[in-house]
Design a protein around this motif. Structure first.
Motif, PDB file in Angstrom:
ATOM      1  N   UNK A  42     -52.271  58.207 -17.108  1.00  9.44           N
ATOM      2  CA  UNK A  42     -51.188  58.191 -16.118  1.00  9.44           C
ATOM      3  C   UNK A  42     -50.068  59.162 -16.481  1.00  9.44           C
ATOM      4  N   UNK A  43     -49.870  59.414 -17.754  1.00 13.98           N
ATOM      5  CA  UNK A  43     -48.849  60.380 -18.165  1.00 13.98           C
ATOM      6  C   UNK A  43     -49.167  61.773 -17.648  1.00 13.98           C
ATOM      7  N   UNK A  44     -50.460  62.120 -17.625  1.00  9.64           N
ATOM      8  CA  UNK A  44     -50.869  63.429 -17.110  1.00  9.64           C
ATOM      9  C   UNK A  44     -50.605  63.522 -15.604  1.00  9.64           C
ATOM     10  N   UNK A  45     -50.879  62.436 -14.895  1.00  5.52           N
ATOM     11  CA  UNK A  45     -50.640  62.420 -13.447  1.00  5.52           C
ATOM     12  C   UNK A  45     -49.149  62.575 -13.177  1.00  5.52           C
ATOM     13  N   UNK A  46     -48.323  61.809 -13.886  1.00  4.71           N
ATOM     14  CA  UNK A  46     -46.874  61.918 -13.689  1.00  4.71           C
ATOM     15  C   UNK A  46     -46.383  63.315 -14.020  1.00  4.71           C
ATOM     16  N   UNK A  47     -46.861  63.859 -15.118  1.00  5.87           N
ATOM     17  CA  UNK A  47     -46.445  65.202 -15.516  1.00  5.87           C
ATOM     18  C   UNK A  47     -46.771  66.215 -14.420  1.00  5.87           C
ATOM     19  N   UNK A  48     -47.947  66.100 -13.834  1.00  3.28           N
ATOM     20  CA  UNK A  48     -48.330  67.013 -12.759  1.00  3.28           C
ATOM     21  C   UNK A  48     -47.454  66.789 -11.520  1.00  3.28           C
ATOM     22  N   UNK A  49     -47.198  65.524 -11.215  1.00  9.03           N
ATOM     23  CA  UNK A  49     -46.379  65.222 -10.034  1.00  9.03           C
ATOM     24  C   UNK A  49     -44.919  65.655 -10.198  1.00  9.03           C
ATOM     25  N   UNK A  50     -44.406  65.680 -11.412  1.00  5.98           N
ATOM     26  CA  UNK A  50     -43.027  66.139 -11.609  1.00  5.98           C
ATOM     27  C   UNK A  50     -42.863  67.587 -11.172  1.00  5.98           C
ATOM     28  N   UNK A  51     -43.955  68.318 -11.165  1.00  5.72           N
ATOM     29  CA  UNK A  51     -43.922  69.711 -10.704  1.00  5.72           C
ATOM     30  C   UNK A  51     -44.445  69.860  -9.278  1.00  5.72           C
ATOM     31  N   UNK A  52     -45.115  68.816  -8.769  1.00  6.63           N
ATOM     32  CA  UNK A  52     -45.804  68.925  -7.471  1.00  6.63           C
ATOM     33  C   UNK A  52     -45.689  67.632  -6.672  1.00  6.63           C
ATOM     34  N   UNK A  53     -44.526  67.065  -6.597  1.00  4.24           N
ATOM     35  CA  UNK A  53     -44.349  65.791  -5.894  1.00  4.24           C
ATOM     36  C   UNK A  53     -44.774  65.919  -4.436  1.00  4.24           C
ATOM     37  N   UNK A  54     -45.466  64.901  -3.944  1.00  5.67           N
ATOM     38  CA  UNK A  54     -45.868  64.878  -2.544  1.00  5.67           C
ATOM     39  C   UNK A  54     -47.179  65.563  -2.244  1.00  5.67           C
ATOM     40  N   UNK A  94     -55.389  61.703   7.933  1.00  4.56           N
ATOM     41  CA  UNK A  94     -56.502  61.493   7.004  1.00  4.56           C
ATOM     42  C   UNK A  94     -56.094  61.760   5.559  1.00  4.56           C
ATOM     43  N   UNK A  95     -54.996  62.489   5.380  1.00  2.34           N
ATOM     44  CA  UNK A  95     -54.547  62.890   4.047  1.00  2.34           C
ATOM     45  C   UNK A  95     -53.456  61.939   3.561  1.00  2.34           C
ATOM     46  N   UNK A  96     -53.600  61.496   2.322  1.00  2.00           N
ATOM     47  CA  UNK A  96     -52.588  60.648   1.692  1.00  2.00           C
ATOM     48  C   UNK A  96     -51.871  61.491   0.647  1.00  2.00           C
ATOM     49  N   UNK A  97     -50.560  61.496   0.722  1.00  2.72           N
ATOM     50  CA  UNK A  97     -49.746  62.255  -0.231  1.00  2.72           C
ATOM     51  C   UNK A  97     -49.148  61.295  -1.257  1.00  2.72           C
ATOM     52  N   UNK A  98     -49.030  61.777  -2.472  1.00  7.99           N
ATOM     53  CA  UNK A  98     -48.553  60.961  -3.589  1.00  7.99           C
ATOM     54  C   UNK A  98     -47.122  61.392  -3.928  1.00  7.99           C
ATOM     55  N   UNK A  99     -46.218  60.419  -3.911  1.00  8.48           N
ATOM     56  CA  UNK A  99     -44.802  60.694  -4.188  1.00  8.48           C
ATOM     57  C   UNK A  99     -44.325  59.859  -5.376  1.00  8.48           C
ATOM     58  N   UNK A 100     -43.503  60.468  -6.205  1.00  6.55           N
ATOM     59  CA  UNK A 100     -42.918  59.773  -7.347  1.00  6.55           C
ATOM     60  C   UNK A 100     -41.834  58.805  -6.891  1.00  6.55           C
ATOM     61  N   UNK A 101     -41.692  57.714  -7.624  1.00  2.00           N
ATOM     62  CA  UNK A 101     -40.599  56.775  -7.370  1.00  2.00           C
ATOM     63  C   UNK A 101     -39.472  57.067  -8.360  1.00  2.00           C
ATOM     64  N   UNK A 102     -38.333  56.440  -8.135  1.00  4.09           N
ATOM     65  CA  UNK A 102     -37.212  56.577  -9.069  1.00  4.09           C
ATOM     66  C   UNK A 102     -37.613  56.101 -10.463  1.00  4.09           C
TER      67      UNK A 102
END
Length: 158
Positions: A42-54, A94-102
């Protein structure tokens, strides 16, 4: 020591040593992520999302080189944990986007710190020259294994 090699200690294969190092590094990272409240990967996913949220979950799978099914399971678990939110794409349902929470945003420095600590644990015993050599050799081995894997999957032979 082996009686078959004149009493000298058997030389470990590169594959075995690499496997052991990877297993230990994975274990160290798991411990660090669990201390923060994250599960493996999960740390890898968060790290990627911090640069690519949504981004769509399929893009996470491609970027991290894991299966879409693995990302789906991980994202569901992360959503239950309050780390991310899944939202439909406004232009394509059809597409689900992933967004970071606070909650996820608040752990950014702690997670990055854990990655830095692991990097230091791995490289502290190396000189700068050894570290650069190791990085180059591992990149070369990685490229070779990717090449071999593609050929094998495509039905080609060496």
């Amino acid at each position: 020591m082996s009686p078959h090699n004149g009493g000298k200690a058997a030389r470990e294969t590169v594959g075995l040593l690499l496997s052991r190092v990877c297993r230990l590094a994975r274990s160290r990272l798991r411990v660090k992520m669990e201390a923060i409240g994250l599960h493996r990967g999960q740390g890898f996913v968060l790290s990627y999302l911090w640069h690519n949220d949504g981004i769509p979950s399929a893009e996470i799978a491609r970027a991290l080189r894991i299966s879409p099914a693995t990302v789906t399971n991980m994202v569901k678990r992360m959503e239950r944990g309050g780390w991310i939110e899944r939202r439909p794409d406004p232009n394509d349902q059809r597409v689900v986007r992933i967004h970071l929470t606070d909650k996820a945003l608040s752990l950014k420095e702690e997670v990055r710190g854990s990655f830095r600590e692991l990097e230091e644990e791995i490289t502290d015993v190396l000189t700068e020259e050894e570290e650069e050599t190791l990085r180059a050799v591992l990149a070369k081995v990685h490229s070779r294994l990717v090449e071999v894997s593609k050929r094998r999957e495509g039905g080609g032979k060496r």
